[in-house]
Design a protein around this motif. Sequence first.
Motif, PDB file in Angstrom:
ATOM      1  N   MET B   1       0.826  -1.207   0.000  1.00 46.97           N
ATOM      2  CA  MET B   1       0.000   0.000   0.000  1.00 46.97           C
ATOM      3  C   MET B   1       0.853   1.247   0.000  1.00 46.97           C
ATOM      4  SD  MET B   1      -3.399  -0.514   1.910  1.00 46.97           S
ATOM      5  CE  MET B   1      -4.464  -1.852   1.493  1.00 46.97           C
ATOM      6  N   THR B   5      -2.563   7.458   2.031  1.00 42.69           N
ATOM      7  CA  THR B   5      -3.898   7.287   2.608  1.00 42.69           C
ATOM      8  C   THR B   5      -4.071   8.153   3.849  1.00 42.69           C
ATOM      9  OG1 THR B   5      -3.088   5.473   3.911  1.00 42.69           O
ATOM     10  CG2 THR B   5      -4.084   4.925   1.816  1.00 42.69           C
ATOM     11  N   THR B   6      -5.278   8.428   4.150  1.00 40.97           N
ATOM     12  CA  THR B   6      -5.537   9.316   5.284  1.00 40.97           C
ATOM     13  C   THR B   6      -6.612   8.731   6.197  1.00 40.97           C
ATOM     14  OG1 THR B   6      -7.120  10.467   3.937  1.00 40.97           O
ATOM     15  CG2 THR B   6      -4.944  11.444   4.068  1.00 40.97           C
ATOM     16  N   ASP B   7      -6.376   7.524   6.653  1.00 43.78           N
ATOM     17  CA  ASP B   7      -7.341   6.949   7.602  1.00 43.78           C
ATOM     18  C   ASP B   7      -7.366   7.784   8.875  1.00 43.78           C
ATOM     19  OD1 ASP B   7      -6.819   3.413   6.972  1.00 43.78           O
ATOM     20  OD2 ASP B   7      -7.420   5.094   5.703  1.00 43.78           O
ATOM     21  N   THR B   8      -8.523   8.084   9.329  1.00 49.62           N
ATOM     22  CA  THR B   8      -8.586   8.794  10.599  1.00 49.62           C
ATOM     23  C   THR B   8      -9.043   7.858  11.706  1.00 49.62           C
ATOM     24  OG1 THR B   8     -10.763   9.533   9.958  1.00 49.62           O
ATOM     25  CG2 THR B   8      -8.959  11.081   9.674  1.00 49.62           C
ATOM     26  N   ALA B   9      -9.986   7.003  11.388  1.00 49.23           N
ATOM     27  CA  ALA B   9     -10.452   6.069  12.406  1.00 49.23           C
ATOM     28  C   ALA B   9     -10.919   4.820  11.697  1.00 49.23           C
ATOM     29  CB  ALA B   9     -11.594   6.670  13.204  1.00 49.23           C
ATOM     30  N   LEU B  10     -10.342   3.706  12.056  1.00 44.72           N
ATOM     31  CA  LEU B  10     -10.741   2.482  11.380  1.00 44.72           C
ATOM     32  C   LEU B  10     -12.058   1.941  11.909  1.00 44.72           C
ATOM     33  CD1 LEU B  10      -7.442   0.555  10.759  1.00 44.72           C
ATOM     34  CD2 LEU B  10      -9.243   1.051   9.103  1.00 44.72           C
ATOM     35  N   SER B  11     -12.251   2.051  13.186  1.00 45.20           N
ATOM     36  CA  SER B  11     -13.509   1.543  13.740  1.00 45.20           C
ATOM     37  C   SER B  11     -14.096   2.542  14.733  1.00 45.20           C
ATOM     38  CB  SER B  11     -13.268   0.205  14.441  1.00 45.20           C
ATOM     39  OG  SER B  11     -12.212   0.348  15.352  1.00 45.20           O
ATOM     40  N   GLU B  13     -16.421   4.146  17.325  1.00 45.33           N
ATOM     41  CA  GLU B  13     -17.275   3.464  18.306  1.00 45.33           C
ATOM     42  C   GLU B  13     -18.713   3.559  17.819  1.00 45.33           C
ATOM     43  OE1 GLU B  13     -17.161   7.682  19.914  1.00 45.33           O
ATOM     44  OE2 GLU B  13     -16.208   6.417  18.408  1.00 45.33           O
ATOM     45  N   THR B  14     -19.436   2.497  17.965  1.00 41.91           N
ATOM     46  CA  THR B  14     -20.810   2.519  17.485  1.00 41.91           C
ATOM     47  C   THR B  14     -21.681   3.264  18.478  1.00 41.91           C
ATOM     48  OG1 THR B  14     -20.852   0.322  18.392  1.00 41.91           O
ATOM     49  CG2 THR B  14     -20.873   0.494  15.994  1.00 41.91           C
ATOM     50  N   ARG B  15     -22.419   4.209  17.958  1.00 39.53           N
ATOM     51  CA  ARG B  15     -23.288   4.987  18.829  1.00 39.53           C
ATOM     52  C   ARG B  15     -24.708   4.483  18.705  1.00 39.53           C
ATOM     53  NH1 ARG B  15     -22.166   9.699  15.710  1.00 39.53           N
ATOM     54  NH2 ARG B  15     -21.184   8.062  14.503  1.00 39.53           N
ATOM     55  N   LEU B  17     -28.604   4.353  18.690  1.00 31.71           N
ATOM     56  CA  LEU B  17     -29.574   5.405  18.420  1.00 31.71           C
ATOM     57  C   LEU B  17     -30.425   5.640  19.650  1.00 31.71           C
ATOM     58  CD1 LEU B  17     -30.694   4.215  14.916  1.00 31.71           C
ATOM     59  CD2 LEU B  17     -28.991   5.920  15.493  1.00 31.71           C
TER      60      LEU B  17
END
Lengths: 569, 388
Positions: B1, B5-11, B13-15, B17
């Motif tokens: 690779m 690349t400009t990954d800021t956050a791979l995962s 946190e799931t918020r 609803l």
Amino acid sequence: MRGGRFGRPPRRDERLRTESLNRKAAIPTGSQSGRESERDPADAPAVELVGITKQFPGVLANDDISLTVRHGEVHCLLGENGAGKSTLISILSGMVRPDAGEIRVGGRMVQIDSPRAALELGVGTVYQHSTLVRALTVLENLLLGETRGLRLDVEAARARLAEVAATLGVEIDADAPAGELALGRQQQVEIVKALWRGSRVLILDEPTSMLTPQGVAELQKVLRRLKETGISVIFITHKLHEALAVADRITILRAGRVVGAIETAELEGSSAEEVQGRIVRLMFGEDARAVADVAELRTDLEGEQAPLDEQRSEAATLLALSRVSARPVGGFDPGLEEVSLELAEGEILGIAGMDGNGQRSLAEVIAGERALSAGEIRLYGVPVERLDVSARQKLGLRYVTDDRLGEGIVSSLPVSLNLFLKRIGQRPFWRHGRIEHRSVEREAQSLVKAFDVRTPSISTRAGALSGGNVQKVVLARELSFEPKVVVFNKPTYGLDLRTTSTVRDMIRGLARGGGAALVISTDLDELLDLCGRILVLSGGRLVGEVENGPNAGERVGELMVGAGDVAAA
Amino acid sequence: MTGATTDTALSPETRPLEPIAPSHRFVSDALDVVVRSIVPVLLALGAGAILLLALGRDPITFYSNVWKGGIQLTAWQDSAIRAAPLLLIAVGLVVVFRANIWNLGYNGQFLLGAALISGLGPHLVASEPRWLALLLLFLVAGGAGAAWTLVPALLKARYETNEIITTLMMSFIGVGVANILIKGPFQDPSVNIPQTRVLPLNKMLPSIPGTRIHIGVLVALAAALLVHFVLTRTSFGLRLQILGANPRAARHVGVKVPRLIVMSFLVSGLLVGLAAAADILGTWGYVRANWNPAYGDTVIPFVFLARLNALAVIPFVVFYAVLSTGGDLATQQASLSTDFLLVLVALILLFMTVIEYLGRRRALGASYLTPGLQQALRSPRLRRRTSA
Ligand SMILES: Nc1ncnc2c1ncn2[C@@H]1O[C@H](COP(=O)(O)OP(=O)(O)OP(=O)(O)O)[C@@H](O)[C@H]1O
Ligand SMILES: [Mg+2]
């Protein structure tokens, strides 16, 4: 003066990411700001979005999103259903106001508070769902946006339409009512509308989801031409191969945030599989594995349906059409002419063909929405032509329409009621004509859960859901309460990879569980992925049948083209 | 690779609803109603005050006279009586408007019913017991109103003919027929003016003991409650709503659209006819030729302000009934024509449109216009062009 004091792209990129949200800046409005701050337009990006945030009731649709679109680039926006893509571009096109964040067009900070303002800034948009007024002609639809002068200059508009259509390489009948055009053609009108005032930035929200392969290829050609003229394109799609084919850069959204970007260098430098793998991981995070076997990511689709095929000879026929004819509708659907087909238990039968060749008539005739002019339809051996929609629905005959927003849901009604639209008046949800709110709500809750509909609550307006989730509502309605024979019209268009694979699994599950599916699709790959047999529909007639196997795709393609030639001759 | 690349956050946190708090929704709903429905009324009263000042009248005296003449002492009973036909018509319009069907033939339907029962009434009450005669007369009026919608209903159901035109046409014919009846067979031979015979007072609708309020008012209230129940709780109401919101969806989900169109027209005409019965049998006792109170015209703005809700219509109609009852006194005292009250209604309509326009731009709650009507508002210029 290239490379002036302001805005060399690399530095700006870095700045964008660190910039705080509530940074106060003078917002020049109206005319150009002073010479000092004026940049060489070729130097500033075409569009910059900085820290865009938008909260809807119960959903943070966009969460601090920053994005740069350069001149003459095709910038792809990827992300699962409900990731916030449409919201973001609605903000850019003036349909929705952000809660926070700023927008710069050509280096100038702007406020876009109406679609007209966006157009005036040279940002034209084609929305995910048609915005054409169905009763008006193409030309009238285009004139709707005209604001200059009281008199409408019809002749000039006609000339402009011809001009834009020529640039796009398409042919459009100016006087056809928009509602009577095939969906693919309607979309071309939408593109013309977006470019009407000479936009420099074109936004396309899932433009290919209803196009035929040729349509897609045509669109890609159009995009290349637009690029040459320096127009930037923001392109939203769920099809990775399309993204890879046209994109100069890709940004991936998830749950309202930018979770990654793929730059031109990487797109050019690594193999398609590598990039795809990375995109899928970014889009779905830990769930990426669930997507691994989506047809789209594989190349060897043909000939996998053998087991289903062998069963067919012994299986009972569930649905049989014999010499069914139906009258044409407007200039848009040719109706049906002596269509005969049989659908056996456990079978998934495909109907291939270009849009507007009678698909809708076929589906509606089977569902009971349209009367036949001749022929017979038998369900489990019993004639059903005289039964209405809800009677057929009760018998397990279901229809998943391709026009989700147009007729699939009532957008002003809550999700819960939309799940029961085809059971109005039936027990246990209605008793003596009275609605039983408690049972409706309980059942709606469990359907929403079972079909993974992403909605803040079951009382949310169905119109507020993202495109993919609207489809899940429709699927939940049709595939609940013992479905037996289901007609799917373009079942996965507009769905993300994961949902697509879920839906295809549902279709397979239906067949495996003793039901049968008739899958109407313009997406040949989808048919090859699902079906044992594929019939080709052209001009309202079935022109051939192809067993899924080696070269099936090619043969279907030949039949489609061949039939076209015959019709033209 | 490559490194670009400009990954800021791979995962992220799931918020989860968060469900919308009901109290929150209630507050915003209430605000909605205030802004969309009540503000236009207040603005109209304010503008009316300015107008009065300009005319050299004292707005405070005027409005307090409205209060005196419309509410104080037993005046409220007159207002209630006046509200009865208005309410029945309003509810009759709610039924069809919900389905995006425009029954604008209410004047013809009303007068035809009125003429028929004024003609038949004196004979019936003479030969039958009072309750039976009144019941029959209510049915005759309702039936006449319903029957007069049948032609537009069938034309729309079968050929999708525009009902605005057909109902208006039928209305003209209905008014004409009513006048012919009054001047012809129903003419009271004992007087020179063209009018029907007058029902004897003791044969008209009975009053609630201790008041002047006749039971037609109760009929109107019951109709509003019943219609509200039907529209919100029954399958018929839901089908109507679907038809109004998205006719293509209605067809898709198996609503029998032609039948529903005819049904809603009939119910609407029936209620308009009942309004005529309540008005004639409760208040007037006879009809004179060329009489046309045009209740429907005054009530339409309030039907929209109530956002096509049969319960919400009640306070608005009561408001107008008080305004018009008290307005009789107030305009007389201020030596103005009673037409000034119509100016107030027109002002309400005006401010309603303004708020509606602003509301679209500023998201002031949900619109009370159906999608089709919103479209028409949005592109009036084009409408004109295509119709030209
Ligand atoms: N007008 C609205 N009111 C309330 N919620 C909304 C509204 N518009 C969008 N949302 C919500 O915001 C979220 C993002 O929706 P959006 O349409 O931007 O998704 P998307 O990425 O375009 O998805 P899809 O691929 O399915 O089109 C969804 O959860 C959706 O339900
Ligand atoms: Mg979208």
